[in-house]
Design a protein around this motif. Structure first.
Motif, PDB file in Angstrom:
ATOM      1  N   MET A 145       0.828  -1.209   0.000  1.00 39.86           N
ATOM      2  CA  MET A 145       0.000   0.000   0.000  1.00 39.86           C
ATOM      3  C   MET A 145       0.863   1.261   0.000  1.00 39.86           C
ATOM      4  N   LYS A 146       1.887   1.279   0.827  1.00 40.20           N
ATOM      5  CA  LYS A 146       2.732   2.474   0.932  1.00 40.20           C
ATOM      6  C   LYS A 146       3.428   2.776  -0.389  1.00 40.20           C
ATOM      7  N   LEU A 147       3.816   1.741  -1.107  1.00 41.21           N
ATOM      8  CA  LEU A 147       4.485   1.943  -2.389  1.00 41.21           C
ATOM      9  C   LEU A 147       3.551   2.587  -3.406  1.00 41.21           C
ATOM     10  N   VAL A 148       2.298   2.177  -3.404  1.00 37.84           N
ATOM     11  CA  VAL A 148       1.343   2.712  -4.377  1.00 37.84           C
ATOM     12  C   VAL A 148       0.836   4.092  -3.958  1.00 37.84           C
ATOM     13  N   LEU A 149       0.677   4.297  -2.644  1.00 38.24           N
ATOM     14  CA  LEU A 149       0.150   5.574  -2.155  1.00 38.24           C
ATOM     15  C   LEU A 149       1.092   6.748  -2.403  1.00 38.24           C
ATOM     16  N   THR A 154     -14.961  -2.082  -0.495  1.00 34.23           N
ATOM     17  CA  THR A 154     -14.669  -1.673  -1.875  1.00 34.23           C
ATOM     18  C   THR A 154     -15.759  -0.749  -2.418  1.00 34.23           C
ATOM     19  N   LEU A 155     -17.015  -1.105  -2.189  1.00 33.05           N
ATOM     20  CA  LEU A 155     -18.125  -0.270  -2.664  1.00 33.05           C
ATOM     21  C   LEU A 155     -18.103   1.101  -1.996  1.00 33.05           C
ATOM     22  N   SER A 156     -17.823   1.131  -0.698  1.00 30.67           N
ATOM     23  CA  SER A 156     -17.779   2.409   0.020  1.00 30.67           C
ATOM     24  C   SER A 156     -16.628   3.275  -0.471  1.00 30.67           C
ATOM     25  N   ALA A 157     -15.459   2.654  -0.683  1.00 30.00           N
ATOM     26  CA  ALA A 157     -14.307   3.400  -1.187  1.00 30.00           C
ATOM     27  C   ALA A 157     -14.568   3.926  -2.597  1.00 30.00           C
ATOM     28  N   PHE A 158     -15.273   3.138  -3.402  1.00 25.66           N
ATOM     29  CA  PHE A 158     -15.604   3.580  -4.766  1.00 25.66           C
ATOM     30  C   PHE A 158     -16.480   4.830  -4.731  1.00 25.66           C
ATOM     31  N   LEU A 159     -17.494   4.819  -3.870  1.00 24.57           N
ATOM     32  CA  LEU A 159     -18.368   5.985  -3.757  1.00 24.57           C
ATOM     33  C   LEU A 159     -17.590   7.207  -3.260  1.00 24.57           C
ATOM     34  N   GLY A 160     -16.730   6.992  -2.268  1.00 25.36           N
ATOM     35  CA  GLY A 160     -15.934   8.096  -1.743  1.00 25.36           C
ATOM     36  C   GLY A 160     -14.967   8.641  -2.768  1.00 25.36           C
ATOM     37  N   SER A 161     -14.343   7.757  -3.519  1.00 24.00           N
ATOM     38  CA  SER A 161     -13.397   8.190  -4.547  1.00 24.00           C
ATOM     39  C   SER A 161     -14.105   8.972  -5.649  1.00 24.00           C
ATOM     40  N   ALA A 162     -15.305   8.512  -6.028  1.00 24.44           N
ATOM     41  CA  ALA A 162     -16.050   9.195  -7.087  1.00 24.44           C
ATOM     42  C   ALA A 162     -16.442  10.613  -6.678  1.00 24.44           C
ATOM     43  N   VAL A 163     -16.674  10.823  -5.387  1.00 22.02           N
ATOM     44  CA  VAL A 163     -17.133  12.122  -4.907  1.00 22.02           C
ATOM     45  C   VAL A 163     -15.962  13.059  -4.591  1.00 22.02           C
ATOM     46  N   PHE A 164     -14.904  12.527  -3.976  1.00 23.36           N
ATOM     47  CA  PHE A 164     -13.868  13.392  -3.395  1.00 23.36           C
ATOM     48  C   PHE A 164     -12.542  13.396  -4.154  1.00 23.36           C
ATOM     49  N   GLU A 165     -12.342  12.498  -5.098  1.00 24.44           N
ATOM     50  CA  GLU A 165     -11.029  12.398  -5.728  1.00 24.44           C
ATOM     51  C   GLU A 165     -11.123  12.542  -7.243  1.00 24.44           C
ATOM     52  N   THR A 166     -10.020  12.950  -7.832  1.00 29.18           N
ATOM     53  CA  THR A 166      -9.880  12.954  -9.288  1.00 29.18           C
ATOM     54  C   THR A 166      -9.162  11.673  -9.692  1.00 29.18           C
ATOM     55  N   PRO A 167      -9.808  10.802 -10.448  1.00 32.39           N
ATOM     56  CA  PRO A 167      -9.189   9.505 -10.766  1.00 32.39           C
ATOM     57  C   PRO A 167      -7.911   9.660 -11.585  1.00 32.39           C
ATOM     58  N   GLN A 168      -6.983   8.755 -11.335  1.00 29.58           N
ATOM     59  CA  GLN A 168      -5.730   8.706 -12.092  1.00 29.58           C
ATOM     60  C   GLN A 168      -5.595   7.346 -12.753  1.00 29.58           C
ATOM     61  N   MET A 169      -4.979   7.340 -13.903  1.00 29.89           N
ATOM     62  CA  MET A 169      -4.756   6.082 -14.609  1.00 29.89           C
ATOM     63  C   MET A 169      -3.718   5.251 -13.854  1.00 29.89           C
ATOM     64  N   PRO A 170      -4.068   4.047 -13.406  1.00 35.89           N
ATOM     65  CA  PRO A 170      -3.082   3.226 -12.695  1.00 35.89           C
ATOM     66  C   PRO A 170      -1.993   2.722 -13.628  1.00 35.89           C
ATOM     67  N   THR A 171      -0.804   2.591 -13.092  1.00 36.10           N
ATOM     68  CA  THR A 171       0.317   2.040 -13.855  1.00 36.10           C
ATOM     69  C   THR A 171       0.362   0.520 -13.658  1.00 36.10           C
ATOM     70  N   TRP A 172       1.189  -0.136 -14.455  1.00 33.35           N
ATOM     71  CA  TRP A 172       1.359  -1.580 -14.276  1.00 33.35           C
ATOM     72  C   TRP A 172       1.943  -1.888 -12.903  1.00 33.35           C
ATOM     73  N   ASN A 173       2.796  -0.997 -12.435  1.00 32.41           N
ATOM     74  CA  ASN A 173       3.368  -1.174 -11.097  1.00 32.41           C
ATOM     75  C   ASN A 173       2.262  -1.154 -10.035  1.00 32.41           C
ATOM     76  N   HIS A 174       1.319  -0.224 -10.194  1.00 32.42           N
ATOM     77  CA  HIS A 174       0.180  -0.168  -9.276  1.00 32.42           C
ATOM     78  C   HIS A 174      -0.615  -1.475  -9.314  1.00 32.42           C
ATOM     79  N   LEU A 175      -0.857  -1.984 -10.518  1.00 34.93           N
ATOM     80  CA  LEU A 175      -1.737  -3.134 -10.675  1.00 34.93           C
ATOM     81  C   LEU A 175      -1.161  -4.390 -10.046  1.00 34.93           C
ATOM     82  N   TRP A 176       0.134  -4.656 -10.269  1.00 34.65           N
ATOM     83  CA  TRP A 176       0.665  -5.894  -9.695  1.00 34.65           C
ATOM     84  C   TRP A 176       0.854  -5.783  -8.189  1.00 34.65           C
ATOM     85  N   LEU A 177       1.166  -4.579  -7.710  1.00 30.26           N
ATOM     86  CA  LEU A 177       1.257  -4.401  -6.264  1.00 30.26           C
ATOM     87  C   LEU A 177      -0.115  -4.555  -5.606  1.00 30.26           C
TER      88      LEU A 177
END
Length: 252
Positions: A27-31, A189-212
């Motif tokens: 988590m720390k690596l991706v955050l 996951t559902l709660s985080a999705f709702l929170g992210s949709a309201v409060f954050e600007t989505p970013q395209m994940p990298t391959w590094n993000h995905l495997w981590l």
């Protein structure tokens, strides 16, 4: 509970701690370069994709409808409340302060099982509980010049996590542990999705993000599975003290 059952509970708690430690590293690596709620969503999706096939392969697919059983759902929502309060506090306070405050979770679990279920915890444990809460209050510095109102969210996170563990006892034994785990992962996951949709600007994940996040999702599934099994195998007064420093990771 038999000594063998208590040993299984303690072992499950230690395994949960190890899984959360490894998960925390991913988590720390991706955050470092991704929004926190979006990271929770990615990890949650990965965890569900790990958990669901295992449930089906074990022949427990028919029990998936019980993710909405009242005690299972209440347990999952307690976890949701704990995580969201922790993340919100983390955005406004140093992580060391929040971590210290949330360390009172095992003490709240012991108080809860004493008041609600009537478990005997003894005067020594009560004294230790008082010392633990006093230490958390010193960190929060209520009324002091450095006090932060957001410390209340740290206490709320501890209360939510403690409620999750206290409620674990009421989950019917007929419901498989992995189904309970899947319910928790799904609701978070559902709660985080709702929170992210309201409060954050989505970013395209990298391959590094995905495997981590794929690794973190598997570790998260294991951590939640083992922490539930710990409270199914043994009484809270046996396993709660073995949570130690892993409280914060079980919220993240």
């Amino acid at each position: 509970m038999t000594p063998q059952s208590n040993l299984r509970g303690i072992l499950s708690m230690l395994l949960a701690g190890g899984a959360f430690v490894a998960n925390d590293t991913c988590m720390k690596l991706v955050l470092a370069d991704a929004p926190p709620l979006q990271v929770l969503v990615m990890r949650g999706i990965a965890a569900c994709l790990w958990c669901l096939p295992i449930v089906i392969l074990l022949g427990q697919g028919g029990a998936l409808v019980r993710v909405f059983q009242p005690w299972v759902l209440l347990r999952s929502l307690s976890e949701v409340a704990a995580i969201l309060c922790f993340v919100f506090a983390l955005l406004h306070m140093p992580i060391a302060d929040i971590t210290a405050i949330v360390q009172i979770t095992p003490f709240l679990v012991l108080i809860g099982v004493w008041l609600i279920w009537g478990d005997q915890i003894g005067p020594l444990r009560l004294l230790l509980i008082g010392l633990g809460i006093a230490g958390a209050l010193l960190v929060a510095q209520p009324g002091g010049s450095a006090a932060s109102p957001f410390a209340l969210f740290g206490f709320a996170a501890a209360l939510g996590a403690a409620s999750r563990d206290i409620i674990s006892r009421k989950v019917p034994p007929s419901i498989p542990a992995l189904v309970v785990t899947f319910s928790t992962l799904l609701m978070v996951t559902l709660s985080a999705f709702l929170g992210s949709a309201v409060f954050e600007t989505p970013q395209m994940p990298t391959w590094n993000h995905l495997w981590l996040m794929a690794i973190a999702g598997f570790l998260l599934m294991c951590g939640h599975l083992f922490i539930f099994l710990a409270f199914r195998f043994a009484r809270a007064r046996v396993v709660a003290p073995h949570r130690g420093a892993r409280v914060r990771n079980s919220l993240w």
